[in-house]
Design a protein around this motif. Structure first.
Motif, PDB file in Angstrom:
ATOM      1  N   GLY A  13      89.140  46.277 -29.688  1.00 50.20           N
ATOM      2  CA  GLY A  13      89.766  45.024 -29.282  1.00 50.20           C
ATOM      3  C   GLY A  13      88.731  43.983 -28.901  1.00 50.20           C
ATOM      4  O   GLY A  13      88.809  42.826 -29.323  1.00 50.20           O
ATOM      5  N   ILE A  14      87.728  44.429 -28.117  1.00 51.67           N
ATOM      6  CA  ILE A  14      86.704  43.483 -27.675  1.00 51.67           C
ATOM      7  C   ILE A  14      85.915  42.958 -28.877  1.00 51.67           C
ATOM      8  O   ILE A  14      85.639  41.759 -28.971  1.00 51.67           O
ATOM      9  N   SER A  15      85.602  43.861 -29.830  1.00 46.21           N
ATOM     10  CA  SER A  15      84.883  43.393 -31.022  1.00 46.21           C
ATOM     11  C   SER A  15      85.705  42.350 -31.762  1.00 46.21           C
ATOM     12  O   SER A  15      85.189  41.323 -32.198  1.00 46.21           O
ATOM     13  N   GLN A  16      87.010  42.648 -31.897  1.00 52.61           N
ATOM     14  CA  GLN A  16      87.878  41.706 -32.602  1.00 52.61           C
ATOM     15  C   GLN A  16      87.869  40.354 -31.893  1.00 52.61           C
ATOM     16  O   GLN A  16      87.763  39.302 -32.517  1.00 52.61           O
ATOM     17  N   PHE A  17      87.914  40.453 -30.581  1.00 51.78           N
ATOM     18  CA  PHE A  17      87.945  39.266 -29.746  1.00 51.78           C
ATOM     19  C   PHE A  17      86.680  38.425 -29.953  1.00 51.78           C
ATOM     20  O   PHE A  17      86.755  37.212 -30.140  1.00 51.78           O
ATOM     21  N   ILE A  18      85.533  39.110 -29.925  1.00 47.37           N
ATOM     22  CA  ILE A  18      84.261  38.397 -30.096  1.00 47.37           C
ATOM     23  C   ILE A  18      84.209  37.733 -31.468  1.00 47.37           C
ATOM     24  O   ILE A  18      83.823  36.569 -31.600  1.00 47.37           O
TER      25      ILE A  18
END
Lengths: 309, 438
Positions: free
Chosen positions: B238-243
């Motif tokens: 999720g965090i990667s997607q967010f970044i």
């Protein structure tokens, strides 16, 4: 022979339901141990306790003379009855993943996987996804993953379901080979013919209790009924039958023969030996067949369970 | 490699390789930027339209006051008879006809002016016309009373209250809007994150259950380990997607503004324009993009970022462990609906309390209480923090959150452990409660 696995007085309850009640079993090292019982008897719960998936409420489990602990997970290989693989993951990748979860290094896991994949001639599956394989093919992968880390104790729950007779035979041979290499096997199944063929020890569980266990040969001795199947050629069959009926308990028998024989099943009382019967028969008829009726595991299973109801 | 790491890695890769995930990662920013561009483009289209308004002035006083603007062309029909003027407006498809009758006094005139139009005219145009006439009439009234217009103009006082707290930090109304925006955005973002990635955790639990691989895996690892690995792996994805979204969104906005030549003050800071609108009605046009940037820089960004991280991670953990437990309890996603209420209710409550109570009164009892209750605190506290919350309140709230995370993970772990091995059952809440004692 020492025991690899000892289950001592294990009980497990789920709420008001008792799944296991004071169950103890001893699995000798190097044996193939059949864990039998009708559906819902508690076999799967017992297996899950051995695998440390579930904790027993009471009792202890000993593996290799040590109480069960976390590290033992690496010594056990378990093929559950409800089994599957990640559908969208590649065969090789998930085999590696599952092997690494059992503590193998990536390098070792890969080497051993290649060995098994070559042995089963399935190297071309490495980059396929499970959803592209048939059920039997997926089962082969699961079998490999179960045995890959060379565990001391192998637990198979219905291992042959989903296999065609040829592949079932391949798996059976592999199990025997693993036993020959020193593994101990626990085998849970409803197929009595494979128990008959493979197991040297069995335990029978019914309604959360163990009702029978021991060496297969000992159990069979216990269940022998002193009954013999006899095939005779006699000049006066009806006379002979009346005569025999006076002395023994006689029942008609059914087996395949070449001649038109006189087929009987005779049960002797404990005082009479088979030789006495043989001598008395030989005077009156030609004996073509004479053999002891050995109780099959299937008969023992049904008999014990029904007696227990 | 430890088992937890292996699980996290597998979960991460499984999420990231998923086609929908890839598509969403790269398509969403494009859709988002595309929408903004479209809205901006449509807004400029609308603004470009020049409306023709005819006026029929019987008094003859206003001729020189109706000056053409960017959006309105005024046409003088005073010389025509009134009926001809009306017909002409209809035939020429003009926007409308303003009729100013001749009246004795200015006060009578003020309520006798009429606007004829096919459709109801837009408020902004009416406001425009009204203010022209009102200014004219007011000035005339002042003159008639014998007052000096310049004197009155010069003596008008402009008031702008400067807000300052006791530590000497100066604020203004604009700062409050900026704080509202930051708090609201953070709270809303957290809610979306929880719903999207919590659902992913749940689906991944259900997948393992329906694949029947679960028993193979938990004969190697502990169920709690598997659950934690899932939550962590999914959140990393999720965090990667967010970044990626942030980077890609930034790049796309820059490209879009450069290529399409869209005014950044309208598009990139749609918020800025809304402040402008607010300020304009009060007769002050000071809010520009630069002022906005200055205000943002005044915020304690370090504290904001840190608290955002803590509440983001905390809130996510709390909720995704509930999601994992639900996933373990059911056999398919359709069955999960009945258990969604305990997740959606506090989330929505948090958002509502945030938007209705925190913005109105960031330190009121309601805001305070809801920023302590663990299920709502991540959202509500995130909204409160830009307004300055005493450190001990934040500390209590964080401790409560941590405590409830530990409790919830433990609880979820128990349900998870039992649930993953239960097939073909649609459990009730009562049964879930029983599982806790297995």
């Amino acid at each position: 022979m020492s025991n690899l696995l000892e289950v001592r007085q294990v009980s497990k309850r789920f709420g008001a339901f008792t799944a296991l009640q004071n169950v103890s079993i001893e699995v000798p090292k190097g044996s193939i141990f059949g864990l039998l019982g009708p559906n819902g008897a508690g076999k799967t719960t017992l297996i899950r306790i051995i695998n440390q998936i579930t904790q027993p409420d009471e009792g202890t489990v000993w593996l290799d003379h040590q109480p069960l602990h976390q590290e033992h997970i690496k010594d056990i290989g378990y093929l559950p009855e409800e089994r599957g693989l990640y559908k969208s993951m590649k065969v090789g990748e998930q085999a590696l993943y599952l092997a690494q979860l059992k503590g193998l290094s990536k390098k070792d896991a890969k080497e051993r996987l290649m060995y098994w994949f070559e042995k089963f001639e399935i190297t071309s599956w490495w980059n396929k996804k499970i959803q592209e394989l048939s059920k039997g093919m997926a089962q082969k992968v699961q079998f490999i993953v179960t045995v890959l880390h060379r565990p001391k104790l192998l637990i198979f729950d219905e291992p042959f379901s989903g296999f065609d007779p040829i592949n079932a035979n391949v798996i059976k041979d592999e199990i025997l080979q693993l036993r020959a290499e020193g593994a101990t096997v626990i085998f849970s199944t409803h197929r009595m013919e494979s128990v008959e063929e493979l197991c040297d020890h069995i335990a029978l569980i019914n309604k959360s209790k163990k009702i029978l266990d021991g060496k297969v040969s000992d159990i069979k001795k216990e269940f022998r009924s002193n009954t013999f199947e006899i095939g005779l050629l006699a000049e006066h069959p009806s006379e002979l039958l009346t005569n025999l009926k006076q002395r023994y308990s006689v029942a008609p028998a059914d087996f395949k023969t070449i001649d038109d024989q006189f087929k009987l099943k005779i049960t002797l009382d404990p005082k009479t030996s088979s030789n006495q019967l043989l001598t008395s028969l030989s005077e009156k008829a030609q004996i073509l067949r004479f053999n002891e009726v050995i109780p099959s595991i299937n008969e023992i299973f049904i008999k014990t369970i029904t007696a227990n109801e | 490699m430890s088992n937890l790491k292996l699980i996290i890695k597998r979960e991460f890769i499984a999420r990231v390789r998923n086609k929908t995930f890839v598509i969403m990662t790269f398509l969403s920013p494009m859709i988002f930027v595309g929408m903004i561009s479209l809205i901006a483009w449509l807004a400029t289209l609308n603004n470009d339209e020049v409306r023709k308004i005819a006026f029929f002035d019987e008094t003859g006083k206003f001729e020189s006051d109706f000056k053409d603007t960017d959006h309105i062309d005024y046409i003088n029909y005073s010389k025509l008879p009134l009926n001809d003027a009306k017909d002409s407006v209809v035939i020429n498809k003009m926007y409308g006809l303003l009729y100013i009758p001749n009246k004795q006094t200015n006060n009578e005139l003020a309520s006798a002016i009429q606007f004829y139009a096919e459709e109801a005219p837009s408020i902004s145009i009416l406001n425009n016309i009204e203010s022209i006439i009102a200014t004219k009439l007011t000035n005339q009234n002042i003159k008639e009373k014998g007052l000096d217009l310049d004197v009155i103009k010069n003596s008008r006082a402009k008031v702008r209250i400067q807000i300052e707290n006791f530590y000497g930090e100066k604020t203004s109304k604009m700062t409050n809007y900026v704080k509202m925006f930051f708090g609201g955005a953070a709270g809303y973002l957290l809610m979306m994150f929880i719903i999207i990635y919590g659902n992913m955790v749940m689906r991944s639990v259900i997948e393992e259950k329906s694949n029947r691989i679960i028993e193979i895996i938990i004969s190697s690892v502990k169920p709690l380990q598997l659950m934690m690995g899932k939550i962590l792996g999914t959140s990393l994805a999720g965090i990667s997607q967010f970044i990626i979204w942030v980077i890609l969104g930034g790049v796309l906005v820059t490209v879009a503004t450069a290529v399409l030549g869209i005014d950044t003050t309208v598009t990139a800071t749609g918020f800025g324009s809304s402040i402008q609108a607010v300020e304009e009605t009060q007769g002050e046009t000071i809010a520009s993009a630069t002022a906005l940037v200055l205000e943002i820089q005044k915020l304690p960004l370090g504290v904001l970022l840190l608290s955002f991280l803590i509440y983001f991670v905390g809130g996510y953990f709390l909720y995704s462990s509930i999601y994992a437990a639900i996933g373990a309890a059911v056999d398919s996603e359709t069955d999960s609906q009945q258990f969604m209420l305990p997740i959606i209710l506090p989330l929505v409550l948090g958002i509502y309390v945030g938007f209705f109570s925190v913005i109105e009164n960031p330190h009121g009892t309601i805001s305070m209480v809801f920023s302590m209750i663990p299920l709502t605190s991540p959202i509500v506290m995130l909204m409160r923090i830009p307004f300055g919350v005493p450190w001990w309140e934040v500390l209590i709230s964080i401790f409560l959150l941590l405590g409830s995370i530990i409790f919830m993970v433990w609880l979820a772990g128990k349900i998870y452990r039992v649930g993953i091995l239960m097939y073909g059952k649609k459990p009730s809440y009562k049964e879930l409660f029983k599982w806790l004692r297995y």
